[in-house]
Design an enzyme around this catalytic site. Structure first.
Site, PDB file in Angstrom:
ATOM      1  N   GLU A 356       0.847  -1.188   0.000  1.00  0.00           N
ATOM      2  CA  GLU A 356       0.000   0.000   0.000  1.00  0.00           C
ATOM      3  C   GLU A 356       0.883   1.238   0.000  1.00  0.00           C
ATOM      4  O   GLU A 356       1.870   1.295   0.737  1.00  0.00           O
ATOM      5  CB  GLU A 356      -0.890  -0.101   1.240  1.00  0.00           C
ATOM      6  CG  GLU A 356      -1.295   1.178   1.886  1.00  0.00           C
ATOM      7  CD  GLU A 356      -1.861   0.944   3.307  1.00  0.00           C
ATOM      8  OE1 GLU A 356      -2.277  -0.174   3.649  1.00  0.00           O
ATOM      9  OE2 GLU A 356      -1.868   1.907   4.062  1.00  0.00           O
ATOM     10  N   HIS A 442      -2.524  -5.365  11.138  1.00  0.00           N
ATOM     11  CA  HIS A 442      -3.451  -6.401  10.666  1.00  0.00           C
ATOM     12  C   HIS A 442      -3.295  -7.712  11.440  1.00  0.00           C
ATOM     13  O   HIS A 442      -2.932  -8.737  10.854  1.00  0.00           O
ATOM     14  CB  HIS A 442      -3.213  -6.691   9.165  1.00  0.00           C
ATOM     15  CG  HIS A 442      -3.375  -5.507   8.264  1.00  0.00           C
ATOM     16  ND1 HIS A 442      -2.885  -5.480   6.969  1.00  0.00           N
ATOM     17  CD2 HIS A 442      -3.989  -4.321   8.453  1.00  0.00           C
ATOM     18  CE1 HIS A 442      -3.191  -4.324   6.410  1.00  0.00           C
ATOM     19  NE2 HIS A 442      -3.857  -3.590   7.287  1.00  0.00           N
ATOM     20  N   ASN A 480      -5.422  -5.682   2.803  1.00  0.00           N
ATOM     21  CA  ASN A 480      -5.997  -5.147   4.037  1.00  0.00           C
ATOM     22  C   ASN A 480      -7.262  -5.944   4.369  1.00  0.00           C
ATOM     23  O   ASN A 480      -8.053  -6.229   3.485  1.00  0.00           O
ATOM     24  CB  ASN A 480      -6.321  -3.670   3.847  1.00  0.00           C
ATOM     25  CG  ASN A 480      -5.199  -2.932   3.128  1.00  0.00           C
ATOM     26  OD1 ASN A 480      -4.876  -3.262   1.989  1.00  0.00           O
ATOM     27  ND2 ASN A 480      -4.604  -1.991   3.775  1.00  0.00           N
TER      28      ASN A 480
END
Ligand code: FDA
Length: 501
Positions: A356, A442, A480
């Site tokens: 990302e 995460h 994600n």
């Protein structure tokens, strides 16, 4: 003290808890949600509910005396973190050996603090991670349902190409393109229509005013504005805040008994409450749910829990890294806090990484390209109960993080080499620490679907006990994770309401 009874109790109000609460409420089942954090709906003396990343105050973090931001330093200086008064702030950083984990605290869980990136995993990898789940049903029904309910939208590509607020992303894209890598737009739950009005100066700024990890005052469709608002709208759902579930046991009639600490703004326990319910849904997240169940099994309050409870945990391969661009490749003083693009090298079977393109919204030119790399790290760890200290520990090692770093390095060495650029060494505290490998955003697993539970999140060994959160995901999902967590929770609730109630 009297025992408060509800047909259904949901622990936690993040993605898993919010989906459970809404679907129970719609089914006409009176439901109580227990959330350890605050309800974030009251402005402070500055007129804002949340503080921004530039001027953090007590609202920023969960009972800390100093903020613990992911980027600890800039030019090696400790300029980022600030002393604060301990308070039930919105972002927590939970410390384990070799790994600390960021989580949201409050009504809405992680949705209050996250970057809003709403990514559906590629189907082939979903199937690899969830071989027993019908992928067709997921991709035809539950993923689309989750995206609609969450309010997923995409940035207008024309505006993206011209706005100063995403120059940092375009600069990172150029470096990726020079390397022969693919970039892809990623959807988000931040309202891009609102963001364009922010840029035009017609509304109060939020994503364009350094608001993100300590909450967004405007623009973001966090769960309190979507699932949880609808859940309360059924008239069947009540949320108790500042109440932390600390123990679960089962009564002889099969109902569940919960011991709950109610805390005040100083963190002091002001009351210990007892609750009882017929149906218990666990949505405390990978850490919260796993900790409750590991403790319940190993202290003997739910002794029939499966041996796999606690196992299969991973940080989704998270590694943060920064590159230094050439002086002519500026990234902009003004940066939107919501990421909209990723470098997608997941199909590179030698070294699958999805990175990302992250902002560094500090208000001046830095020439930094920052990334949160999600690597296909196969390493997993377990949570265990330590009876001496009465705490739950995570057995993640530095060597396991090194696997993620090696994968991220392989990708970013290629990018640096193609662009004649270097890493930034001043961002992660210790001089010359190039990769942040000791924290993650995460956390996934601990009660893996099909192992600690059946194929629908029903906990093995007990009836009417369910898991709906990120603890079901086996350590890694390649993107994600909240869209996956939401879609799996939708699938569980549909099945449970049809068959078990
Ligand atoms: P979640 O953590 O959301 O909710 C659990 C809730 O339960 C919390 O509110 C907690 O306080 C409560 N709780 C826990 N234990 C309890 C107990 N014993 N008693 C009472 N309450 C309890 N993901 C993504 O897809 N896109 C992104 O852009 C980002 N970005 C991002 C940034 C940052 C800074 C963070 C910290 C995280 C992300 N994430 C993300 C990750 C995402 O937010 C995360 O995967 C989900 O919030 C997990 O959802 P769960 O439902 O599993 O738990």
């Amino acid at each position: 003290a009297a025992v408060e009874t509800a047909p259904a109790i949901v622990v936690g109000s993040g993605y898993g808890g919010a989906v459970a609460a809404l679907r129970l409420g719609q089914a006409g089942i009176t439901t109580l949600v227990l959330e350890m954090g605050r309800l974030w709906n009251t402005p402070g003396s500055d007129g804002k509910i949340f503080c921004n990343t530039a001027n953090p105050d007590q609202r920023s973090m969960w009972f800390k005396t100093r903020t613990e931001a992911p980027l600890a330093s800039f030019l090696w200086l400790d300029v980022v973190n600030k002393d604060i008064t301990p308070y039930p702030g919105v972002l927590d950083r939970v410390h384990y050996d070799n790994m600390s984990v960021y989580v949201g605290r409050g009504v809405g869980g992680g949705s209050l603090v996250n970057g809003g990136m709403a990514v559906t995993p590629r189907q082939s990898y979903f199937t690899e991670q969830f071989p027993t789940v019908d992928a067709t049903a997921m991709y035809n029904t539950y993923f689309p349902r989750a995206r609609t309910m969450l309010g997923v939208n995409t940035v207008d590509p024309t505006w993206f190409e011209s706005t100063e607020w995403y120059q940092f992303t375009r600069t990172s894209r150029k470096a990726a393109t020079n390397t022969g890598l693919t970039t892809t737009f990623v959807p988000n739950v931040y309202d891009f229509g609102y963001m364009q009005q922010e840029a035009a100066g017609t509304v109060t700024k939020s994503a364009l005013a350094q608001e993100v990890i300590y909450g967004n005052n405007y623009g973001k469709k966090s769960l309190d504005k979507t699932y949880l608002a609808s859940a309360l709208g059924t008239g069947k759902v009540t949320i108790h805040t500042m109440e932390k579930v600390k123990a679960v046991t089962r009564a002889s009639d099969g109902s569940y008994l919960l011991t709950v600490d109610r805390i005040d703004n100083t963190g002091a326990v002001v009351e210990t409450k007892q609750y009882s319910c017929t149906y218990l849904f666990l949505g405390g997240g990978s850490l919260g749910t796993t900790e409750l169940l590991v403790r319940a099994r190993d202290t003997g309050t739910l002794p029939a829990l499966d041996a796999t409870v606690g196992a299969g945990w991973g940080p989704n391969g998270n590694t943060m890294v920064g590159r230094a661009n050439h002086i002519w490749d500026t990234t902009g003083a003004n940066q939107a806090t919501m990421p909209v693009m990723g470098i997608d090298d997941w199909s590179n079977t030698d070294n699958p990484v999805f990175a990302e393109i992250a902002p560094l919204p500090i208000g001046f030119e830095t020439w930094v390209s920052l990334y949160l790399a999600i690597t296909k790290n196969p390493q997993r760890a377990s949570f265990t109960y330590d009876s001496a200290s009465g705490t739950v520990k995570l057995g993640w090692t530095a060597a396991q993080s090194a696997v993620s770093v090696a994968m991220a390095k392989k990708l970013f060495d290629r990018i640096n080499s193609a662009n004649a650029t270097i890493y930034r060494s001043d961002l992660f505290g210790t001089p010359s620490k190039l990769f942040a490998d000791d924290f993650c955003y995460h956390p996934l697993g601990g009660c893996v679907l099909g192992k600690a539970t059946d194929n629908y999140g029903r906990v093995k060994g007990y009836s009417k006990l369910y898991i709906t959160d990120g603890s079901l995901v086996p350590g890694n999902i390649g993107v994600n994770p909240f869209v996956t967590i939401t879609a799996l929770a939708e699938r569980t609730m549909e099945r449970v309401l049809a068959e078990d109630t």
